[in-house]
Scaffold this motif. Structure first.
Motif, PDB file in Angstrom:
ATOM      1  N   UNK A  74     -14.345   1.421  -0.069  1.00 12.06           N
ATOM      2  CA  UNK A  74     -13.974   0.010   0.087  1.00 12.06           C
ATOM      3  C   UNK A  74     -12.483  -0.177  -0.141  1.00 12.06           C
ATOM      4  N   UNK A  75     -11.944   0.486  -1.148  1.00  6.04           N
ATOM      5  CA  UNK A  75     -10.519   0.370  -1.451  1.00  6.04           C
ATOM      6  C   UNK A  75      -9.667   0.874  -0.299  1.00  6.04           C
ATOM      7  N   UNK A  76     -10.048   2.019   0.256  1.00  7.69           N
ATOM      8  CA  UNK A  76      -9.299   2.574   1.388  1.00  7.69           C
ATOM      9  C   UNK A  76      -9.322   1.616   2.574  1.00  7.69           C
ATOM     10  N   UNK A  77     -10.481   1.059   2.860  1.00  4.77           N
ATOM     11  CA  UNK A  77     -10.589   0.125   3.980  1.00  4.77           C
ATOM     12  C   UNK A  77      -9.763  -1.134   3.726  1.00  4.77           C
ATOM     13  N   UNK A  78      -9.742  -1.597   2.489  1.00  3.86           N
ATOM     14  CA  UNK A  78      -8.937  -2.786   2.177  1.00  3.86           C
ATOM     15  C   UNK A  78      -7.450  -2.526   2.399  1.00  3.86           C
ATOM     16  N   UNK A  79      -6.996  -1.349   2.049  1.00  4.18           N
ATOM     17  CA  UNK A  79      -5.591  -0.999   2.273  1.00  4.18           C
ATOM     18  C   UNK A  79      -5.285  -0.932   3.766  1.00  4.18           C
ATOM     19  N   UNK A  80      -6.153  -0.280   4.528  1.00  2.00           N
ATOM     20  CA  UNK A  80      -5.940  -0.147   5.970  1.00  2.00           C
ATOM     21  C   UNK A  80      -5.903  -1.518   6.632  1.00  2.00           C
ATOM     22  N   UNK A  81      -6.826  -2.391   6.254  1.00  2.00           N
ATOM     23  CA  UNK A  81      -6.869  -3.732   6.851  1.00  2.00           C
ATOM     24  C   UNK A  81      -5.624  -4.528   6.472  1.00  2.00           C
ATOM     25  N   UNK A  82      -5.184  -4.392   5.224  1.00  5.85           N
ATOM     26  CA  UNK A  82      -3.990  -5.114   4.782  1.00  5.85           C
ATOM     27  C   UNK A  82      -2.752  -4.663   5.556  1.00  5.85           C
ATOM     28  N   UNK A  83      -2.610  -3.369   5.778  1.00  3.77           N
ATOM     29  CA  UNK A  83      -1.480  -2.855   6.555  1.00  3.77           C
ATOM     30  C   UNK A  83      -1.518  -3.431   7.965  1.00  3.77           C
ATOM     31  N   UNK A  84      -2.707  -3.455   8.554  1.00  7.01           N
ATOM     32  CA  UNK A  84      -2.854  -3.973   9.920  1.00  7.01           C
ATOM     33  C   UNK A  84      -2.443  -5.442   9.990  1.00  7.01           C
ATOM     34  N   UNK A  85      -2.872  -6.235   9.026  1.00  9.65           N
ATOM     35  CA  UNK A  85      -2.549  -7.664   9.053  1.00  9.65           C
ATOM     36  C   UNK A  85      -1.060  -7.910   8.795  1.00  9.65           C
ATOM     37  N   UNK A  86      -0.450  -7.074   7.974  1.00 12.35           N
ATOM     38  CA  UNK A  86       0.977  -7.250   7.693  1.00 12.35           C
ATOM     39  C   UNK A  86       1.835  -6.852   8.888  1.00 12.35           C
ATOM     40  N   UNK A  87       1.529  -5.721   9.484  1.00 10.84           N
ATOM     41  CA  UNK A  87       2.322  -5.207  10.614  1.00 10.84           C
ATOM     42  C   UNK A  87       1.437  -4.331  11.485  1.00 10.84           C
ATOM     43  N   UNK A  88       0.761  -4.915  12.490  1.00  8.91           N
ATOM     44  CA  UNK A  88      -0.146  -4.109  13.328  1.00  8.91           C
ATOM     45  C   UNK A  88       0.519  -2.887  13.948  1.00  8.91           C
ATOM     46  N   UNK A  89       1.770  -3.021  14.379  1.00 11.31           N
ATOM     47  CA  UNK A  89       2.435  -1.923  15.081  1.00 11.31           C
ATOM     48  C   UNK A  89       3.683  -1.410  14.346  1.00 11.31           C
ATOM     49  N   UNK A  90       4.035  -2.031  13.225  1.00  8.38           N
ATOM     50  CA  UNK A  90       5.307  -1.717  12.596  1.00  8.38           C
ATOM     51  C   UNK A  90       5.190  -1.050  11.243  1.00  8.38           C
ATOM     52  N   UNK A  91       6.330  -0.992  10.552  1.00 15.60           N
ATOM     53  CA  UNK A  91       6.418  -0.337   9.248  1.00 15.60           C
ATOM     54  C   UNK A  91       6.230  -1.362   8.132  1.00 15.60           C
ATOM     55  N   UNK A  92       5.456  -1.001   7.135  1.00 14.82           N
ATOM     56  CA  UNK A  92       5.185  -1.852   5.969  1.00 14.82           C
ATOM     57  C   UNK A  92       5.730  -1.160   4.729  1.00 14.82           C
ATOM     58  N   UNK A  93       6.373  -1.903   3.853  1.00 17.19           N
ATOM     59  CA  UNK A  93       6.924  -1.305   2.639  1.00 17.19           C
ATOM     60  C   UNK A  93       5.905  -1.322   1.507  1.00 17.19           C
ATOM     61  N   UNK A  94       6.165  -0.499   0.522  1.00 13.04           N
ATOM     62  CA  UNK A  94       5.291  -0.439  -0.650  1.00 13.04           C
ATOM     63  C   UNK A  94       5.208  -1.788  -1.341  1.00 13.04           C
ATOM     64  N   UNK A  95       6.344  -2.465  -1.507  1.00  6.84           N
ATOM     65  CA  UNK A  95       6.357  -3.755  -2.196  1.00  6.84           C
ATOM     66  C   UNK A  95       5.599  -4.827  -1.425  1.00  6.84           C
ATOM     67  N   UNK A  96       5.710  -4.799  -0.103  1.00  6.28           N
ATOM     68  CA  UNK A  96       4.974  -5.768   0.717  1.00  6.28           C
ATOM     69  C   UNK A  96       3.470  -5.611   0.533  1.00  6.28           C
ATOM     70  N   UNK A  97       3.014  -4.379   0.544  1.00  2.71           N
ATOM     71  CA  UNK A  97       1.582  -4.131   0.404  1.00  2.71           C
ATOM     72  C   UNK A  97       1.106  -4.421  -1.015  1.00  2.71           C
TER      73      UNK A  97
END
Length: 220
Positions: free
Chosen positions: A6-29
């Motif tokens: 569940x934790x892994x999926x939550x991280x993956x979904x959060x990255x997708x919502x923040x930047x579907x095609x781009x780079x996300x920083x540690x602080x943003x996530x």
């Protein structure tokens, strides 16, 4: 598709919502998930080892093709459950998100495909967000912000950008939902509020703050 925690999926979904095609920083996530940067770093190393993210220390990370595929399947499950809860169990649209957050981790593809078929292959969830199909394809609905809609133009509410409980409660009070037919009758420059007419209802006034979160489609 392999099973993930569940934790892994939550991280993956959060990255997708923040930047579907781009780079996300540690602080943003970390901010998105309300966790510590150190926890994010540890998870990123784990997801990188599973080939779900491209990650370099201090530079940020983005989803791999496999990571994006997983994200779209999680989003698909979430939005189908939201539709089921709203349409079949009559949950209000400000209630469905929290429940769907739990149900989205039921990863049986057969179950989700059967659910999709049972619901009649809906294209959007109760908030107007597109539902990915079984192959991860998303049909994008063209829409404009209500603030940009010409006066006296018939339109239909297609999407709500702010899906917080408070916003959805306010929209419900104003009798505005996905599919609601409305026209803008007057705009006030002083505070960006506007008068709108919803079909078969008296003219009502909404704030500019509310209007900018409503997106509509109309025939040009």
């Amino acid at each position: 598709m392999s099973n993930y925690s569940t934790s892994e999926e939550n991280y993956i979904k959060a990255i997708y919502h923040l930047q579907p095609e781009g780079v996300v920083t540690t602080n943003e996530l970390a901010a998105e998930l309300n966790t510590r940067a150190a926890s994010v770093t540890g998870m990123m190393k784990k997801l990188r080892s599973k080939k779900l993210v491209h990650y370099e220390s201090y530079k940020g990370f983005r989803l791999t093709s496999e990571g994006r595929k997983l994200a779209l399947m999680i989003v698909r499950r979430h939005r189908l459950w939201e539709f089921f809860l709203a349409e079949k169990l009559k949950f209000s649209w400000d209630e469905v998100h929290v429940v769907a957050e739990e149900m989205e981790h039921v990863s049986s593809k057969k179950l989700i495909d059967k659910l999709d078929e049972f619901l009649g292959f809906p294209r959007t969830d109760p908030h107007g967000d597109p539902i990915p199909d079984a192959n991860g394809r998303i049909e994008v609905v063209r829409s404009i912000c209500l603030t940009e809609l010409p006066l006296n133009t018939a339109s239909t509410v297609a999407y709500v950008s702010d899906q917080s409980t408070g916003m959805l409660e306010l929209l419900g009070h104003k009798k505005i939902a996905i599919g609601t037919a409305l026209e803008v009758k007057k705009k006030f420059s002083f505070d960006n509020s506007m008068e709108i007419r919803i079909r078969q209802q008296p003219v009502t006034t909404i704030s500019g703050e509310l209007a900018k979160n409503i997106f509509v489609k109309y025939d040009e």
